[in-house]
Design an enzyme around this catalytic site. Structure first.
Site, short mmCIF file in Angstrom:
data_model
loop_
_atom_site.label_atom_id
_atom_site.label_comp_id
_atom_site.label_asym_id
_atom_site.label_seq_id
_atom_site.Cartn_x
_atom_site.Cartn_y
_atom_site.Cartn_z
N SER A 145 2.34 6.15 -2.43
CA SER A 145 3.40 7.16 -2.37
C SER A 145 4.45 7.04 -3.46
O SER A 145 4.94 8.07 -3.97
CB SER A 145 4.10 7.09 -1.00
OG SER A 145 3.17 7.20 0.04
N MET A 200 0.82 -1.20 0.00
CA MET A 200 0.00 0.00 0.00
C MET A 200 0.86 1.26 0.00
O MET A 200 0.50 2.27 -0.63
CB MET A 200 -0.93 -0.02 1.22
CG MET A 200 -1.95 1.11 1.22
SD MET A 200 -2.98 1.13 -0.26
CE MET A 200 -3.79 -0.46 -0.11
N CYS A 201 1.99 1.21 0.70
CA CYS A 201 2.88 2.38 0.71
C CYS A 201 3.35 2.71 -0.70
O CYS A 201 3.43 3.88 -1.09
CB CYS A 201 4.09 2.12 1.61
SG CYS A 201 3.68 2.08 3.37
N THR A 202 3.66 1.65 -1.47
CA THR A 202 4.12 1.86 -2.85
C THR A 202 3.00 2.43 -3.71
O THR A 202 3.20 3.36 -4.48
CB THR A 202 4.62 0.53 -3.44
OG1 THR A 202 5.69 0.04 -2.65
CG2 THR A 202 5.09 0.72 -4.87
#
Length: 461
Positions: free
Chosen positions: A240, A235-237
């Site tokens: 962001s 999810m971070c990838t």
């Protein structure tokens, strides 16, 4: 001229037949006739070399099929249509069918219970109407709903459940529901609470059927590695640091769609709706341009949003026949059921084999043991999320909560936009920073199961 007219007359007669036949209270017309069930009696009223060792020939088994046995068919698509036909013609009269889809033109080449005039109508209702009209005394009850719309009371009604699904998530949810119905006394399974699950699946010229006795044999979760793993991105990838065109599409699908709700509040993304796909494609392309990412196409967008499984009518017929046979064997006890997995392959020639899938001792669905997971205290919550969505567990959107300082705290929740934004920073924090300790219990909820799965966290050195 007469030869040219005859096929057209025959086609009209077949299409109009269900509406012309008398219907009794929404079910088939009443009345048996002499010799109607002779083909079934041959299996139930005499012994043979392949019968079950404890089977005693009688007419009671037939009466059970005709009067008592209650079946649930999940799915009214390619497999479901074949299953409904096979089961109704085998003597099963009390059948319920669940399907949340409506009929599309593309369904007509293989889902033979449907006609062009049925396009747009619920599959479950049309299939039930057709079977009820064509097969006397048969009563198919349709449910134009999701399987998740029903509770334990509904599923307890059935003697056997047979699946013709194209969704692994739905299979896993139903598997979890049947596990939740089991009762144990002094750690001994009460077999009266076991509802057999017959599961069939097809993909092109390949297919499989299996018999699952919940709590007794390998369940869906025990053999999850046999299913194609879903593709997950951190999810971070996605949020962001997108690097691939798929990251951009997933961002729009998972985060932007529920936040903007472009087609109205509560409208779910429909992979079969061109307007929905076009919206996802346009916004994915815009995000890709922001990060100088190439490769976002309309076709790729469709492939990410919906996983299209090729369907072949002949494969559906073979697998449905295998599943219906297992339903018949279990309902009558006339023959030993499949033990417990059949593989069919018609790609090059014809090939099939069976094997026994083994039950896993630490299965999160059917095991009575706690689920232990090990991470260093310096591991980030993202690593735990990756573990839950990896090829072994294959959760789709796990929500992680824990009891900290006497309060239930949500560590990460993806499905609600406002909570996802608030808890997203936790993914980059270490387990120690989040206040988790050795032996901590993590409660994980996911769409793949109706029950919360508990994991016990153990810190490694």
């Amino acid at each position: 001229m007469a030869d040219a007219e005859e096929p057209e007359k025959k086609r009209r007669r077949i299409e109009e037949l269900p509406d012309e036949m008398a219907v009794n209270g929404g079910c088939g017309e009443t009345g048996d006739w002499e010799g109607r069930w002779n083909h079934v009696k041959k299996f139930l009223e005499r012994s043979g070399p392949f019968t079950h060792p404890e089977f005693e020939p009688s007419n009671e088994s037939l009466q059970f099929l005709l009067e008592t046995c209650k079946l649930l068919v999940v799915g009214a698509g390619g497999l479901g249509c074949e299953l409904l036909k096979n089961l109704a013609l085998s003597g099963f009269r009390q059948i319920h069918v669940i399907d949340m889809d409506t009929i599309d033109v593309s369904n007509l080449n293989r889902q033979f219970l449907f006609r062009p005039k049925d396009v747009g109508r619920p599959k479950a209702e049309v299939a039930a109407d057709f079977i009820n009209a064509r097969i006397p005394d048969c009563c198919v009850t349709p449910h134009f709903k999701k399987i998740q719309d029903f509770d334990e009371t509904f599923y307890r009604e059935f003697h056997i459940i047979v699946c013709g699904l194209d969704s692994i998530i739905a299979r896993r949810w139903l598997n979890g529901m049947l596990m939740s119905l089991l009762n144990y006394e002094d750690s001994v399974l009460q077999q009266s609470t076991v509802i057999p699950l017959i599961d069939g699946g097809t993909e092109g010229f390949k297919g499989n059927s299996r018999v699952i006795l919940p709590g007794m044999t390998a369940c869906v979760e025990c053999t999850l590695e046999l299913y194609p793993p879903q593709i997950n991105f951190p999810m971070c990838t996605i949020a962001s640091m997108p690097r691939l065109p798929e990251h951009c599409i997933e961002y729009v699908r998972i985060l932007q769609w529920p936040k903007e709700q472009p087609f109205g509040e509560g409208v779910q993304l429909d992979g079969d709706d061109p307007e929905h796909i076009e919206w996802i494609f346009t916004n994915s392309l815009e995000r890709a341009n922001q990060f100088n990412i190439r490769g976002v196409t309309y076709r790729l967008t469709q492939g990410v949003v919906k996983r299209i499984i090729p369907a072949v009518a002949s494969t559906n017929a073979v697998i449905a026949a295998a599943c219906a046979t297992e339903v018949f064997k279990i309902a009558t006890s006339a023959y030993i059921p499949l033990n417990n997995y059949l593989v069919f392959n018609d790609v090059d020639g014809l090939y099939s084999y069976t094997f026994e899938a083994e039950k896993k001792e630490n299965c999160p669905a059917c095991s009575q043991l706690p689920q232990n997971i090990q991470f260093p205290s310096s591991a980030k919550l993202q690593e735990v999320l990756d573990y839950l969505t990896n090829d072994t567990l294959q959760m789709k959107a796990p929500a992680i909560t824990a009891t900290l300082e006497g309060k239930n705290k949500t560590l990460y929740l993806q499905t609600v936009t406002s909570i996802e934004e608030r808890t997203r920073p936790n993914l980059c924090r270490t387990l120690k920073e989040l206040g988790l300790v050795d032996g901590q219990e993590l409660a994980v909820a996911d769409v793949t199961t109706p029950q919360t799965v508990l994991f016990k966290l153990h810190f490694t050195a």
